[in-house]
Motif scaffolding. Structure first.
Motif, mmCIF file in Angstrom:
data_model
loop_
_atom_site.group_PDB
_atom_site.id
_atom_site.type_symbol
_atom_site.label_atom_id
_atom_site.label_comp_id
_atom_site.label_asym_id
_atom_site.label_seq_id
_atom_site.Cartn_x
_atom_site.Cartn_y
_atom_site.Cartn_z
ATOM 1 N N MET A 142 -1.852 11.138 -0.938
ATOM 2 C CA MET A 142 -0.554 10.751 -1.481
ATOM 3 C C MET A 142 -0.572 10.969 -2.991
ATOM 4 O O MET A 142 -1.628 10.876 -3.625
ATOM 5 N N PRO A 143 0.572 11.280 -3.601
ATOM 6 C CA PRO A 143 0.616 11.425 -5.065
ATOM 7 C C PRO A 143 0.134 10.146 -5.735
ATOM 8 O O PRO A 143 0.256 9.050 -5.174
ATOM 9 N N PRO A 144 -0.433 10.256 -6.928
ATOM 10 C CA PRO A 144 -0.944 9.068 -7.630
ATOM 11 C C PRO A 144 0.124 8.003 -7.817
ATOM 12 O O PRO A 144 1.302 8.306 -8.041
ATOM 13 N N SER A 145 -0.296 6.746 -7.742
ATOM 14 C CA SER A 145 0.607 5.620 -7.993
ATOM 15 C C SER A 145 0.799 5.453 -9.495
ATOM 16 O O SER A 145 0.310 6.252 -10.297
ATOM 17 N N GLN A 146 1.469 4.372 -9.880
ATOM 18 C CA GLN A 146 1.748 4.142 -11.296
ATOM 19 C C GLN A 146 0.482 4.010 -12.134
ATOM 20 O O GLN A 146 0.497 4.282 -13.340
ATOM 21 N N ASN A 147 -0.606 3.589 -11.503
ATOM 22 C CA ASN A 147 -1.864 3.461 -12.239
ATOM 23 C C ASN A 147 -2.603 4.787 -12.381
ATOM 24 O O ASN A 147 -3.711 4.840 -12.918
ATOM 25 N N GLY A 148 -1.997 5.862 -11.889
ATOM 26 C CA GLY A 148 -2.596 7.177 -12.019
ATOM 27 C C GLY A 148 -3.656 7.480 -10.980
ATOM 28 O O GLY A 148 -4.320 8.526 -11.054
ATOM 29 N N LYS A 149 -3.845 6.605 -9.992
ATOM 30 C CA LYS A 149 -4.869 6.774 -8.967
ATOM 31 C C LYS A 149 -4.239 7.110 -7.609
ATOM 32 O O LYS A 149 -3.139 6.657 -7.298
ATOM 33 N N VAL A 150 -4.966 7.911 -6.830
ATOM 34 C CA VAL A 150 -4.573 8.182 -5.442
ATOM 35 C C VAL A 150 -5.044 7.010 -4.603
ATOM 36 O O VAL A 150 -6.248 6.782 -4.460
ATOM 37 N N CYS A 151 -4.116 6.263 -4.046
ATOM 38 C CA CYS A 151 -4.451 5.008 -3.361
ATOM 39 C C CYS A 151 -4.514 5.120 -1.844
ATOM 40 O O CYS A 151 -5.017 4.218 -1.169
ATOM 41 N N SER A 152 -3.964 6.211 -1.283
ATOM 42 C CA SER A 152 -3.972 6.343 0.173
ATOM 43 C C SER A 152 -3.836 7.801 0.586
ATOM 44 O O SER A 152 -3.550 8.675 -0.242
ATOM 45 N N LEU A 153 -4.027 8.036 1.872
ATOM 46 C CA LEU A 153 -3.850 9.345 2.481
ATOM 47 C C LEU A 153 -2.741 9.240 3.523
ATOM 48 O O LEU A 153 -2.438 8.149 4.013
ATOM 49 N N ARG A 154 -2.177 10.394 3.867
ATOM 50 C CA ARG A 154 -1.137 10.408 4.906
ATOM 51 C C ARG A 154 -1.387 11.549 5.882
ATOM 52 O O ARG A 154 -1.756 12.657 5.478
ATOM 53 N N GLU A 155 -1.237 11.261 7.168
ATOM 54 C CA GLU A 155 -1.317 12.318 8.178
ATOM 55 C C GLU A 155 -0.083 13.196 8.039
ATOM 56 O O GLU A 155 1.040 12.723 8.207
ATOM 57 N N ASP A 260 -0.396 23.269 -2.900
ATOM 58 C CA ASP A 260 -0.158 23.750 -4.251
ATOM 59 C C ASP A 260 -1.240 23.216 -5.184
ATOM 60 O O ASP A 260 -1.903 22.212 -4.888
ATOM 61 N N TYR A 261 -1.381 23.858 -6.322
ATOM 62 C CA TYR A 261 -2.457 23.506 -7.250
ATOM 63 C C TYR A 261 -2.391 22.033 -7.654
ATOM 64 O O TYR A 261 -3.418 21.348 -7.742
ATOM 65 N N GLU A 262 -1.169 21.527 -7.902
ATOM 66 C CA GLU A 262 -1.035 20.160 -8.379
ATOM 67 C C GLU A 262 -1.307 19.116 -7.290
ATOM 68 O O GLU A 262 -1.348 17.904 -7.576
ATOM 69 N N GLU A 263 -1.505 19.552 -6.049
ATOM 70 C CA GLU A 263 -1.814 18.620 -4.966
ATOM 71 C C GLU A 263 -3.305 18.380 -4.799
ATOM 72 O O GLU A 263 -3.728 17.628 -3.923
ATOM 73 N N PHE A 264 -4.107 18.999 -5.654
ATOM 74 C CA PHE A 264 -5.553 18.759 -5.683
ATOM 75 C C PHE A 264 -5.860 17.779 -6.814
ATOM 76 O O PHE A 264 -5.344 17.918 -7.927
ATOM 77 N N TYR A 265 -6.727 16.790 -6.518
ATOM 78 C CA TYR A 265 -7.025 15.747 -7.491
ATOM 79 C C TYR A 265 -8.529 15.629 -7.729
ATOM 80 O O TYR A 265 -9.325 15.730 -6.783
#
Length: 343
Positions: A142-155, A260-265
């Motif tokens: 999932m895109p980063p939350s407000q804290n800038g961290k990826v907090c979960s995954l989605r199927e 896309d490139y921006e989807e890699f963290y």
């Protein structure tokens, strides 16, 4: 039950279903028109395509083989040897050709879904050619939350053979650190669990799907960044032999094209939290489409131009926050997952 006099007649009956025709053509690496020409006796397939056809249509395998040998008596020569080695083959070059062709000509808005659909369907067919029961699912961060961290995954998208449903997308849920996928994404290392019935205690947390007997996940990464993982679950214990693991790794590598490139963290940005059990999530996710429609309607009334992809992304983000809050309220840590030994 109808009795067919030739393999061409049987194939012609099967491919009357256009969706099935497209599926078979994709897995064989041929054009849908070619299937029609084979069925109409306008051209002859190569033996490698006939052998592959037996795997693509396991429910018709015995009848097809018998009918093919009538027209091509020497087809049976070496067939058993081919069958034994069939699963151990690498990803067919025809799939790479299809994937790169789709990547080149497909509009960006359709490219990701088209390539993912192609790869996952082919993976399911090759890895579970005997239809013993399997699910293949693309998991994404999932895109980063407000804290800038990826907090979960989605199927994101998935397909299955019985006992799983054919299309797993309507059953998609969020995953976190309690899952095998969470461990794999958080460490950017593959992991396999071969037997659910083992009572060994380990350090890697896993919340099993009720149908799973064994499971494996491979990270999808580019350079030092991760976008998600490929999760493969089997209804058979100890299913993931070395040659199957190698194939899954190759499919995971190929799936890197759909992001896309921006989807890699970077790994330091991955900070997965615990997500609620699927039974709790279902109560929150059931009206996803209704919520998307409401967001688009609200956007339209306010004079904004919000397309469906952006509306879906917004709703997924809202649902993620609701589920993260629910997980905290339910104190899920001890109640909803148990650690198992991973290999």
């Amino acid at each position: 039950m109808e009795k067919y006099t030739s393999w061409r007649e049987l194939l012609g009956s099967i491919i009357q279903d256009m969706q099935e025709r497209q599926r078979i053509a994709g897995l064989l690496g041929v054009n849908v028109v070619t299937l029609g020409r084979w069925a109409g006796n306008a051209s002859n397939p190569r033996y490698q395509h006939l052998r592959r056809l037996l795997s693509v249509l396991p429910q018709y395998r015995a009848e097809l083989q018998e009918l093919i040998v009538i027209e091509f008596p020497d087809f049976s020569f070496g067939l058993e040897l081919s069958k034994q080695g069939e699963e151990q083959d690498l990803i067919p070059s025809a799939l790479y050709t299809q994937v790169f062709n789709t990547y080149t000509i497909m509009p960006h808005i359709q490219r990701s879904w088209s390539i993912t659909n192609l790869i996952l369907r082919h993976a399911l067919d090759q890895l579970d050619s005997q239809k013993q029961g399997m699910a293949v699912i693309l998991i994404q961060c999932m895109p980063p939350s407000q804290n800038g961290k990826v907090c979960s995954l989605r199927e994101r998208i998935g397909f299955g053979n019985s006992p799983w449903p054919t299309n797993l997308e309507p059953h998609a849920i969020f995953l976190g650190m309690e899952s095998l996928s969470g461990y794999v994404v958080g460490t950017c290392q593959s992991s396999v669990l071969q037997n659910r019935s083992k009572e060994q205690q380990g350090v890697r947390p896993v919340h099993w799907d009720q149908l799973e007997k064994s499971a494996v996940a491979y990270p999808i990464y580019r350079e030092s960044k991760v976008a998600g993982c490929l999760l493969v679950s089997s209804a058979v214990p100890n299913y993931f032999l070395p040659h199957r693991l190698k194939l899954i790794e190759q499919y995971a590598e190929l799936l890197s094209l759909v992001f896309d490139y921006e989807e890699f963290y970077p790994l330091e940005q991955i900070s997965l939290q615990i997500m609620p059990h699927s039974s709790y999530q279902e109560k929150v996710l059931f009206n996803f489409r209704q919520r998307v429609a409401e967001v688009m309607l609200t956007s339209m009334r306010s004079g904004e131009n919000l397309d469906i992809r952006k509306a879906e992304a917004l709703v997924w983000s809202q649902l993620e926050q609701e589920l993260l809050g629910l997980a905290v309220d339910l104190n899920m840590m001890q109640e909803e997952y148990h650690p198992l030994q991973a290999e």
